[in-house]
Design an enzyme around this catalytic site. Sequence first.
Site, PDB file in Angstrom:
ATOM      1  CG  ASP A  12      -1.844  -1.197   1.237  1.00  0.00           C
ATOM      2  OD1 ASP A  12      -2.206  -1.687   0.149  1.00  0.00           O
ATOM      3  OD2 ASP A  12      -2.174  -1.672   2.336  1.00  0.00           O
ATOM      4  CE  LYS A  15       2.424  -2.577  -4.312  1.00  0.00           C
ATOM      5  NZ  LYS A  15       2.098  -2.132  -2.946  1.00  0.00           N
ATOM      6  N   GLY A  39      -4.575  -4.333  -3.663  1.00  0.00           N
ATOM      7  CA  GLY A  39      -5.537  -3.284  -4.007  1.00  0.00           C
ATOM      8  C   GLY A  39      -4.722  -2.087  -4.437  1.00  0.00           C
ATOM      9  CG  HIS A  40      -1.999  -2.169  -6.965  1.00  0.00           C
ATOM     10  ND1 HIS A  40      -1.065  -2.714  -7.809  1.00  0.00           N
ATOM     11  CD2 HIS A  40      -1.743  -2.712  -5.740  1.00  0.00           C
ATOM     12  CE1 HIS A  40      -0.285  -3.544  -7.128  1.00  0.00           C
ATOM     13  NE2 HIS A  40      -0.689  -3.568  -5.876  1.00  0.00           N
ATOM     14  CB  THR A 127      -6.727 -10.471   1.745  1.00  0.00           C
ATOM     15  OG1 THR A 127      -6.178 -11.495   0.903  1.00  0.00           O
ATOM     16  CG2 THR A 127      -5.678  -9.392   1.981  1.00  0.00           C
ATOM     17  CD  GLN A 198       0.778  -9.023  -2.489  1.00  0.00           C
ATOM     18  OE1 GLN A 198       1.422  -9.672  -3.272  1.00  0.00           O
ATOM     19  NE2 GLN A 198      -0.473  -8.691  -2.731  1.00  0.00           N
ATOM     20  CG  LEU A 310       6.889  14.818   1.711  1.00  0.00           C
ATOM     21  CD1 LEU A 310       7.618  14.036   2.798  1.00  0.00           C
ATOM     22  CD2 LEU A 310       7.902  15.386   0.721  1.00  0.00           C
TER      23      LEU A 310
HETATM   24  P1  GDP Z   1      -0.693   0.265  -3.552  1.00  0.00           P
HETATM   25  O1  GDP Z   1      -1.266  -1.003  -3.057  1.00  0.00           O
HETATM   26  O2  GDP Z   1       0.775   0.364  -3.296  1.00  0.00           O
HETATM   27  O3  GDP Z   1      -1.034   0.564  -4.980  1.00  0.00           O
HETATM   28  O4  GDP Z   1      -1.364   1.439  -2.662  1.00  0.00           O
HETATM   29  P2  GDP Z   1      -2.923   1.566  -2.283  1.00  0.00           P
HETATM   30  O5  GDP Z   1      -3.664   2.024  -3.479  1.00  0.00           O
HETATM   31  O6  GDP Z   1      -3.408   0.363  -1.580  1.00  0.00           O
HETATM   32  O7  GDP Z   1      -2.854   2.693  -1.173  1.00  0.00           O
HETATM   33  C1  GDP Z   1      -2.299   3.956  -1.422  1.00  0.00           C
HETATM   34  C2  GDP Z   1      -3.378   5.014  -1.174  1.00  0.00           C
HETATM   35  O8  GDP Z   1      -2.773   6.277  -1.081  1.00  0.00           O
HETATM   36  C3  GDP Z   1      -4.389   5.149  -2.304  1.00  0.00           C
HETATM   37  O9  GDP Z   1      -5.626   5.526  -1.754  1.00  0.00           O
HETATM   38  C4  GDP Z   1      -3.802   6.234  -3.173  1.00  0.00           C
HETATM   39  O10 GDP Z   1      -4.805   6.938  -3.907  1.00  0.00           O
HETATM   40  C5  GDP Z   1      -3.205   7.139  -2.133  1.00  0.00           C
HETATM   41  N1  GDP Z   1      -1.986   7.863  -2.519  1.00  0.00           N
HETATM   42  C6  GDP Z   1      -0.985   7.498  -3.374  1.00  0.00           C
HETATM   43  N2  GDP Z   1       0.000   8.407  -3.381  1.00  0.00           N
HETATM   44  C7  GDP Z   1      -0.350   9.366  -2.489  1.00  0.00           C
HETATM   45  C8  GDP Z   1       0.275  10.560  -2.011  1.00  0.00           C
HETATM   46  O11 GDP Z   1       1.386  10.922  -2.390  1.00  0.00           O
HETATM   47  N3  GDP Z   1      -0.404  11.280  -1.083  1.00  0.00           N
HETATM   48  C9  GDP Z   1      -1.626  10.898  -0.601  1.00  0.00           C
HETATM   49  N4  GDP Z   1      -2.222  11.670   0.293  1.00  0.00           N
HETATM   50  N5  GDP Z   1      -2.249   9.783  -1.026  1.00  0.00           N
HETATM   51  C10 GDP Z   1      -1.609   9.027  -1.945  1.00  0.00           C
HETATM   52  P1  IMO Z   2      -0.880  -4.255  -2.204  1.00  0.00           P
HETATM   53  O1  IMO Z   2      -0.409  -4.811  -3.529  1.00  0.00           O
HETATM   54  C1  IMO Z   2      -0.994  -4.641   2.146  1.00  0.00           C
HETATM   55  C2  IMO Z   2      -1.140  -8.738   3.752  1.00  0.00           C
HETATM   56  C3  IMO Z   2      -2.405  -9.164   4.440  1.00  0.00           C
HETATM   57  C4  IMO Z   2      -1.823 -10.125   5.457  1.00  0.00           C
HETATM   58  C5  IMO Z   2      -0.701 -10.803   4.681  1.00  0.00           C
HETATM   59  C6  IMO Z   2      -1.068 -12.147   4.086  1.00  0.00           C
HETATM   60  O2  IMO Z   2      -2.163  -3.539  -2.271  1.00  0.00           O
HETATM   61  O3  IMO Z   2       0.219  -3.460  -1.572  1.00  0.00           O
HETATM   62  P2  IMO Z   2      -2.650 -12.879   2.062  1.00  0.00           P
HETATM   63  O4  IMO Z   2      -4.119 -12.684   1.852  1.00  0.00           O
HETATM   64  O5  IMO Z   2      -1.807 -12.299   0.981  1.00  0.00           O
HETATM   65  O6  IMO Z   2      -2.290 -14.299   2.356  1.00  0.00           O
HETATM   66  O7  IMO Z   2      -2.309 -12.057   3.411  1.00  0.00           O
HETATM   67  O8  IMO Z   2      -0.359  -9.912   3.652  1.00  0.00           O
HETATM   68  N1  IMO Z   2      -1.322  -8.211   2.367  1.00  0.00           N
HETATM   69  C7  IMO Z   2      -1.237  -6.914   2.038  1.00  0.00           C
HETATM   70  N2  IMO Z   2      -1.064  -5.822   2.802  1.00  0.00           N
HETATM   71  N3  IMO Z   2      -1.067  -4.532   0.801  1.00  0.00           N
HETATM   72  C8  IMO Z   2      -1.215  -5.616   0.013  1.00  0.00           C
HETATM   73  O9  IMO Z   2      -1.169  -5.559  -1.333  1.00  0.00           O
HETATM   74  C9  IMO Z   2      -1.342  -6.881   0.632  1.00  0.00           C
HETATM   75  N4  IMO Z   2      -1.518  -8.141   0.172  1.00  0.00           N
HETATM   76  C10 IMO Z   2      -1.484  -8.938   1.239  1.00  0.00           C
HETATM   77  O10 IMO Z   2      -3.053  -8.083   5.052  1.00  0.00           O
HETATM   78  O11 IMO Z   2      -1.237  -9.417   6.520  1.00  0.00           O
HETATM   79 MG    MG Z   3      -2.819  -1.654  -1.791  1.00  0.00          MG
END
Ligand code: GDP
Ligand code: IMO
Ligand code: MG
Length: 408
Positions: A12, A15, A39-40, A127, A198, A310
């Site tokens: 999270d 990416k 979840g991206h 998850t 991840q 940031l």
């Molecule tokens: P990922 O799994 O690495 O793709 O990240 P997620 O989408 O799960 O979580 C990142 C969250 O932060 C999302 O809701 C993005 O829209 C948000 N986000 C990404 N970059 C920034 C940033 O620079 N600032 C803020 N405030 N939010 C961001």
């Molecule tokens: P993205 O790509 C954050 C965590 C789960 C749990 C552990 C194992 O959005 O960054 P699983 O269901 O994969 O066997 O769970 O890994 N986890 C994540 N945490 N971002 C993710 O993906 C994750 N994918 C799995 O919360 O702790």
């Molecule tokens: Mg994510």
Amino acid sequence: MNVVIIGAQWGDEGKGKMVDFLASDAQIVVRFSGGANAGHTIVLGGEKYALHLVPSGILYPDKTVILGSGMVIDPEALFKELEDLEKKGVDWKGRVFISDRAHLVLPRYREMDRETEARRSKPIGTTGRGIGVAYSLKASRDGVRLADIDDEERLVNLTDEDRAWLSLWKDRLLPLKIDMVAYLRQHRNTWRLFEGAQGALLDIDTGTYPFVSSGMSCAAGAAAQGGIGPRGIDRILGVFKAYSTRVGNGPFPTEFADDSAGSLSQYIRTVGNEYGTTTGRPRRCGYLDLVALRYACAVNSIDRLVLTHLDVYDDLEEFEACIGYRIDGQMREDFPASVRNLERAEPVLRTFSGWKTALGTCRTYEELPLRAREYIEFIEEFTETPISIVSVGSDRNHTIVRESPWIK
Ligand code: GDP
Ligand code: IMO
Ligand code: MG
């Protein structure tokens, strides 16, 4: 040219946002690992897109996206995601492909995942998407790959229910199947992005085992499971947040101890919207852990870091970051393998002054306030890795590029 993007923390990190941003210069985006546990999020012109299986280049009408060999794909989740994209006006047909070596997640894997979790004395907090089961079966050589679903001989060990279920999806899956290695070889003169899922600390080998996911979220995964091999990689980017978060259980040395109303933990969760994209669970929050980040850089040969979120620190007077651990009274500057040691590690914190300025409108490095640049430069020095991109908001254009990853 091949650029790899991985998470450098516990997932999270942003990416999805970075892959979407950098994909404007790429022709092909390959997601090389994970499944619907990911979840991206991409925010474009105020509209939010949550992707779980589809690579984050899909929002451009002219990019080809490939679900790579290291992925574990739940067809039900995939086609639901594609339908949702279609409803939002994204025409995906003819440009979404799946590696024939990718594994499939059968419905009973999800149940098995939940049952295994319920039996664990210390649950991982998965998850519940059947990810660990799919990778276990892959390792024990009982998995089902896309290449196998029209090969009766390969399916003999499945139940009648499994086979009936697979036959429901077969006609929709097979038109998307490609030999990814051959495809990438044929399109060798393109610019390709390899999207990790991840993060380094959730990787099966490099993460905080056993509190990890089961796939390869490390950069090496792009080589083995993205179809290009180790020498094919030109650049490795590691995305990290200005602070740390973690969903699910497991050690987290810099986690804020106080999560009560009005705490810094709750403040960051609210300002940063730190709730899981896949499960909606509140993410655990803490200061940036530079010991863990330096480890992630080393173990993944990260060439350049990408700093996100940031802006979440905009209103703070001051904040801290972890520059070492104290374990049993001993200072440690390396990242321990033992969960027990990580759980006992007391973070050694360094204080930074806040900038008390909204960063959302900054588009060049020079526009960032001095205090923000001081934080950035300290991280670069500590990790011995340059920060080439800084993100100051969730939208595609909230991005400062100091150095393009596409320049060799
Ligand atoms: P990922 O799994 O690495 O793709 O990240 P997620 O989408 O799960 O979580 C990142 C969250 O932060 C999302 O809701 C993005 O829209 C948000 N986000 C990404 N970059 C920034 C940033 O620079 N600032 C803020 N405030 N939010 C961001
Ligand atoms: P993205 O790509 C954050 C965590 C789960 C749990 C552990 C194992 O959005 O960054 P699983 O269901 O994969 O066997 O769970 O890994 N986890 C994540 N945490 N971002 C993710 O993906 C994750 N994918 C799995 O919360 O702790
Ligand atoms: Mg994510």
